[in-house]
Design an enzyme around this catalytic site. Structure first.
Site, PDB file in Angstrom:
ATOM      1  N   ASP A 234       0.866  -1.195   0.000  1.00 12.31           N
ATOM      2  CA  ASP A 234       0.000   0.000   0.000  1.00 12.31           C
ATOM      3  C   ASP A 234       0.895   1.235   0.000  1.00 12.31           C
ATOM      4  O   ASP A 234       2.089   1.144   0.313  1.00 12.31           O
ATOM      5  CB  ASP A 234      -0.912   0.020   1.247  1.00 12.31           C
ATOM      6  CG  ASP A 234      -1.818   1.257   1.263  1.00 12.31           C
ATOM      7  OD1 ASP A 234      -2.438   1.553   0.228  1.00 12.31           O
ATOM      8  OD2 ASP A 234      -1.882   1.943   2.306  1.00 12.31           O
ATOM      9  N   SER A 235       0.293   2.387  -0.310  1.00 12.61           N
ATOM     10  CA  SER A 235       1.057   3.637  -0.254  1.00 12.61           C
ATOM     11  C   SER A 235       1.485   3.947   1.186  1.00 12.61           C
ATOM     12  O   SER A 235       2.382   4.759   1.382  1.00 12.61           O
ATOM     13  CB  SER A 235       0.214   4.790  -0.805  1.00 12.61           C
ATOM     14  OG  SER A 235      -0.939   4.958  -0.012  1.00 12.61           O
TER      15      SER A 235
ATOM     16  N   CYS B 183      -4.375  -1.328  -2.127  1.00 11.53           N
ATOM     17  CA  CYS B 183      -4.514   0.111  -2.336  1.00 11.53           C
ATOM     18  C   CYS B 183      -5.411   0.321  -3.552  1.00 11.53           C
ATOM     19  O   CYS B 183      -5.106  -0.186  -4.638  1.00 11.53           O
ATOM     20  CB  CYS B 183      -3.126   0.714  -2.585  1.00 11.53           C
ATOM     21  SG  CYS B 183      -3.157   2.461  -3.014  1.00 11.53           S
TER      22      CYS B 183
ATOM     23  N   THR C  72      -6.072   3.183  -5.089  1.00 11.34           N
ATOM     24  CA  THR C  72      -5.491   4.120  -6.050  1.00 11.34           C
ATOM     25  C   THR C  72      -4.525   3.393  -6.974  1.00 11.34           C
ATOM     26  O   THR C  72      -4.561   3.555  -8.197  1.00 11.34           O
ATOM     27  CB  THR C  72      -4.784   5.260  -5.286  1.00 11.34           C
ATOM     28  OG1 THR C  72      -5.676   5.749  -4.283  1.00 11.34           O
ATOM     29  CG2 THR C  72      -4.388   6.383  -6.210  1.00 11.34           C
TER      30      THR C  72
ATOM     31  N   GLU D 163      -2.302   9.354   7.708  1.00 11.80           N
ATOM     32  CA  GLU D 163      -0.841   9.162   7.675  1.00 11.80           C
ATOM     33  C   GLU D 163      -0.149  10.014   8.741  1.00 11.80           C
ATOM     34  O   GLU D 163       0.938   9.691   9.194  1.00 11.80           O
ATOM     35  CB  GLU D 163      -0.279   9.494   6.286  1.00 11.80           C
ATOM     36  CG  GLU D 163      -0.549   8.421   5.235  1.00 11.80           C
ATOM     37  CD  GLU D 163       0.220   7.111   5.475  1.00 11.80           C
ATOM     38  OE1 GLU D 163       1.414   7.161   5.804  1.00 11.80           O
ATOM     39  OE2 GLU D 163      -0.401   6.033   5.341  1.00 11.80           O
TER      40      GLU D 163
ATOM     41  N   CYS E 235     -11.070   3.152  -0.121  1.00 12.16           N
ATOM     42  CA  CYS E 235      -9.665   3.486   0.110  1.00 12.16           C
ATOM     43  C   CYS E 235      -9.304   2.704   1.357  1.00 12.16           C
ATOM     44  O   CYS E 235     -10.024   2.775   2.365  1.00 12.16           O
ATOM     45  CB  CYS E 235      -9.478   4.978   0.350  1.00 12.16           C
ATOM     46  SG  CYS E 235      -7.819   5.388   0.935  1.00 12.16           S
ATOM     47  N   THR E 236      -8.217   1.960   1.294  1.00 13.81           N
ATOM     48  CA  THR E 236      -7.912   1.051   2.407  1.00 13.81           C
ATOM     49  C   THR E 236      -7.479   1.789   3.671  1.00 13.81           C
ATOM     50  O   THR E 236      -7.399   1.194   4.740  1.00 13.81           O
ATOM     51  CB  THR E 236      -6.844   0.024   1.985  1.00 13.81           C
ATOM     52  OG1 THR E 236      -5.684   0.717   1.506  1.00 13.81           O
ATOM     53  CG2 THR E 236      -7.374  -0.893   0.903  1.00 13.81           C
ATOM     54  N   HIS E 237      -7.226   3.098   3.553  1.00  7.41           N
ATOM     55  CA  HIS E 237      -6.944   3.890   4.753  1.00  7.41           C
ATOM     56  C   HIS E 237      -8.220   4.178   5.560  1.00  7.41           C
ATOM     57  O   HIS E 237      -8.168   4.351   6.775  1.00  7.41           O
ATOM     58  CB  HIS E 237      -6.336   5.248   4.374  1.00  7.41           C
ATOM     59  CG  HIS E 237      -4.877   5.221   4.073  1.00  7.41           C
ATOM     60  ND1 HIS E 237      -4.353   4.614   2.961  1.00  7.41           N
ATOM     61  CD2 HIS E 237      -3.812   5.745   4.746  1.00  7.41           C
ATOM     62  CE1 HIS E 237      -3.034   4.780   2.950  1.00  7.41           C
ATOM     63  NE2 HIS E 237      -2.686   5.460   4.030  1.00  7.41           N
TER      64      HIS E 237
HETATM   65  N1  DGL Z   1      -4.829   3.192   0.699  1.00 10.15           N
HETATM   66  C1  DGL Z   1      -4.838   3.909  -0.553  1.00 10.15           C
HETATM   67  C2  DGL Z   1      -6.114   3.553  -1.324  1.00 10.15           C
HETATM   68  O1  DGL Z   1      -6.737   2.544  -1.035  1.00 10.15           O
HETATM   69  C3  DGL Z   1      -4.574   5.361  -0.279  1.00 10.15           C
HETATM   70  C4  DGL Z   1      -4.102   6.091  -1.424  1.00 10.15           C
HETATM   71  C5  DGL Z   1      -3.264   7.301  -1.152  1.00 10.15           C
HETATM   72  O2  DGL Z   1      -2.095   7.126  -0.791  1.00 10.15           O
HETATM   73  O3  DGL Z   1      -3.757   8.403  -1.382  1.00 10.15           O
HETATM   74  O4  DGL Z   1      -6.503   4.254  -2.238  1.00 10.15           O
END
Ligand code: DGL
Length: 289
Positions: free
Chosen positions: A23-24, A86, A88, A171, A205-207
């Protein structure tokens, strides 16, 4: 004898063929936790590109470049299979990776995303046939959910809302602080204004599951809020049953390793441990900005 034992452990670690989860940043841990619950025996490497997060507002080329760099790094650690945890990266980079980067050189490796498995089931959650999709700018602009959900549930109407400030809040460790409430409310009001009949909100979004209790608190009673962790984990269980050529490559020593591109690994460990419910000690991996 201790030396021989150490060598044995070293040899086992070297020959591990883990599942890579990328993930990011911290968000993919919400998916990783569900995957480990469903498939505890496998070896895993979690890799968060925290230094270069958020990805959400970056260009197609940059998201592809960053994602592909991280996927290759996971391949070099021995992963035959990488999950892009992720949205994105799944929306912007997965197709190019699958169609252009893997064939030939990496023909025995697989990279899977989170959008398709979610689209396959999300229509089952709604009574009103109206779903709200909350995601990053990149995910929303790609229209990936509108297109994919329509393939499986053509009678479901999809409304989208980009929530660009949520990933930076998470984050930066603000997800459980009162300051986050303002932006949770703001984006939810915007999507609710699009239709009064939405009854299901997909956290695309996984966040976002890190904000789930705040999101749930602002939505009227009876709303279903769907996070992707379990959906992706069940889909992976099914995938491994159907793809023996990949499953047979994976090793099962129950190891979990964590890597991050932020040099503040302690900060990563603090948030990740809190969220993952276990003590996490990550290692730093250097990636160029
Ligand atoms: N967890 C990412 C997602 O599911 C976050 C993307 C980001 O870094 O903006 O989209």
């Amino acid at each position: 004898m201790p030396q021989a034992f150490a060598f044995f452990i070293f040899a086992v670690m070297q020959s591990n063929k883990p599942i890579g989860v990328f993930d990011s940043g911290l968000g993919g841990l919400t998916v990783f936790r569900s995957i480990v619950e469903q498939l505890p025996g496998y070896d895993y490497i979690y890799f968060g590109d925290n230094k270069r997060a958020p990805y959400g507002d970056r260009s197609f080329n940059t998201i592809h470049q960053y994602t592909w760099e991280c996927v290759q790094w996971l391949f070099n650690q021995g992963c035959p299979l990488v999950i892009l945890a992720c949205n994105t990266a799944s929306a912007k980079a997965l197709r190019t990776i699958q169609q252009r980067n893997l064939p030939g050189v990496y023909h025995d490796k697989r990279v899977l995303g989170v959008i398709r498995p979610t689209a396959e089931v999300i229509g089952n959650y709604t009574q009103t046939k109206q779903i709200g999709v909350l995601g990053t700018n990149g995910t929303v602009k790609s229209e990936s959910y509108v297109i994919e959900i329509n393939k499986f549930f053509p009678d479901v109407k999809v409304y989208q809302q980009a929530c660009p400030l949520w990933v930076p809040l998470i984050e930066n460790g603000e997800y459980d602080k009162p300051g986050a409430d303002y932006y949770v409310k703001e984006y939810l009001e915007q999507i609710m204004a699009q239709s009064a009949d939405i009854d299901t909100m997909l956290l695309a979004c996984t966040h976002y599951p890190l904000l789930q209790s705040k999101i749930q608190a602002y939505l009227p009673a009876g709303f279903t809020v769907v996070a992707q962790g379990d959906i992706v984990a069940y889909s992976l269980v099914d995938y491994l049953k159907r793809h023996a050529e990949i499953e047979e490559q994976l090793t099962q020593n129950g190891t979990r390793k964590f890597y991050t591109t932020t040099d503040d690994t302690e900060d990563f460990d603090r948030h990740a441990s809190l969220f993952f419910g276990d003590v996490i000690k990550s290692s730093f991996v250097s990636m160029k900005e």
